[in-house]
Design a protein around this motif. Structure first.
Motif, short mmCIF file in Angstrom:
data_model
loop_
_atom_site.label_atom_id
_atom_site.label_comp_id
_atom_site.label_asym_id
_atom_site.label_seq_id
_atom_site.Cartn_x
_atom_site.Cartn_y
_atom_site.Cartn_z
N MET A 1 -8.76 35.97 4.62
CA MET A 1 -7.59 36.55 4.17
C MET A 1 -7.47 37.08 2.67
N ALA A 2 -8.07 36.47 1.98
CA ALA A 2 -8.10 36.57 0.58
C ALA A 2 -9.04 37.94 0.27
N GLN A 3 -10.19 37.79 0.93
CA GLN A 3 -11.00 39.13 0.52
C GLN A 3 -10.16 40.42 1.17
N TYR A 4 -9.50 40.28 2.32
CA TYR A 4 -8.91 41.22 3.02
C TYR A 4 -7.82 41.78 1.93
N MET A 5 -7.05 40.99 1.38
CA MET A 5 -6.09 41.24 0.64
C MET A 5 -6.80 42.04 -0.63
N MET A 6 -7.65 41.42 -1.05
CA MET A 6 -8.27 42.19 -2.26
C MET A 6 -8.60 43.72 -1.92
N ASP A 7 -9.49 43.80 -0.83
CA ASP A 7 -9.87 44.99 -0.14
C ASP A 7 -8.57 45.91 -0.03
N LEU A 8 -7.71 45.66 0.48
CA LEU A 8 -6.24 46.54 0.77
C LEU A 8 -5.90 46.79 -0.61
N HIS A 9 -6.10 45.92 -1.77
CA HIS A 9 -5.41 46.27 -2.95
C HIS A 9 -6.37 47.46 -3.65
N ASP A 10 -7.68 46.88 -3.70
CA ASP A 10 -8.98 47.93 -4.36
C ASP A 10 -8.80 49.47 -3.61
#
Length: 194
Positions: A1-10
């Motif tokens: 989920m952490a990577q997914y959140m970062m991807d959404l932000h980026d």
């Protein structure tokens, strides 16, 4: 989920709130940095609740408070009049880091923590401008979102629905699902106005 959140932000991804209000997901710098340190299977991995938790009051150990843990619940802000928000409506959902040892300069101010009533209706809550937040100690808000920005603080969490869409939900029940991203070719065509 952490990577997914970062991807959404980026990717400057948007969430469809209330049937068409497009809010860009924005992570604070400190939260984004924290998420980079979390590995798959790490106990600090943010939680994505299943469809049976379609309201914050349904998550385990729920209580009406201003607390957040960066795993189950996040401190967030609904921000309006954002200077350059994706989605074209000037809206953003901002998530910040809760860290008592080294506070996030973009996180909630002490007055926000004290007057939080996120289970109540928005109309009865204290909306804050960039100037209000600067007076309370958060000078980053205006730098990140623009001097005209204003917003309302919410506790937020992540859950799935029956169609396996990811939703970002506020404690008061307002929520949005991750809008499908444009294929890269369409984004290129938009850029050059084909």
């Amino acid at each position: 989920m952490a990577q997914y959140m970062m991807d959404l932000h980026d990717e400057r991804a948007t969430f469809n709130f209330c049937g068409g209000m497009m809010f860009q997901l924005v992570l604070s710098k400190k939260l984004r940095t924290h998420l980079q340190t979390i590995g798959v299977g790490d106990a600090n991995q943010p939680k994505l609740f299943d469809k049976s938790h379609a309201g914050m009051s349904r998550i385990p150990d729920y209580e009406k408070s201003a607390s957040a843990d960066n795993i189950n619940v996040f401190h967030g802000r609904e921000v309006r009049k954002v200077k350059d928000a994706a989605g074209g409506m000037g809206f953003a959902m901002h998530l910040s880091m809760v860290d008592e040892q080294s506070p996030d300069p973009e996180s909630w101010t002490m007055p926000e923590l004290i007057d939080y009533d996120g289970w109540g209706h928005d109309a009865g809550r204290n909306w804050r401008t960039a100037d209000d937040l600067a007076r309370e100690g958060n000078v980053e808000y205006g730098n990140v979102f623009g001097k005209e920005a204003y917003g309302l603080h919410h506790r937020c969490f992540w859950h799935l629905d029956g169609q396996n869409r990811v939703w970002l939900s506020a404690e008061d029940g307002c929520e949005g699902y991750a809008a499908p991203s444009k294929p890269k070719w369409n984004a290129l065509m938009d850029k050059f106005k084909f």
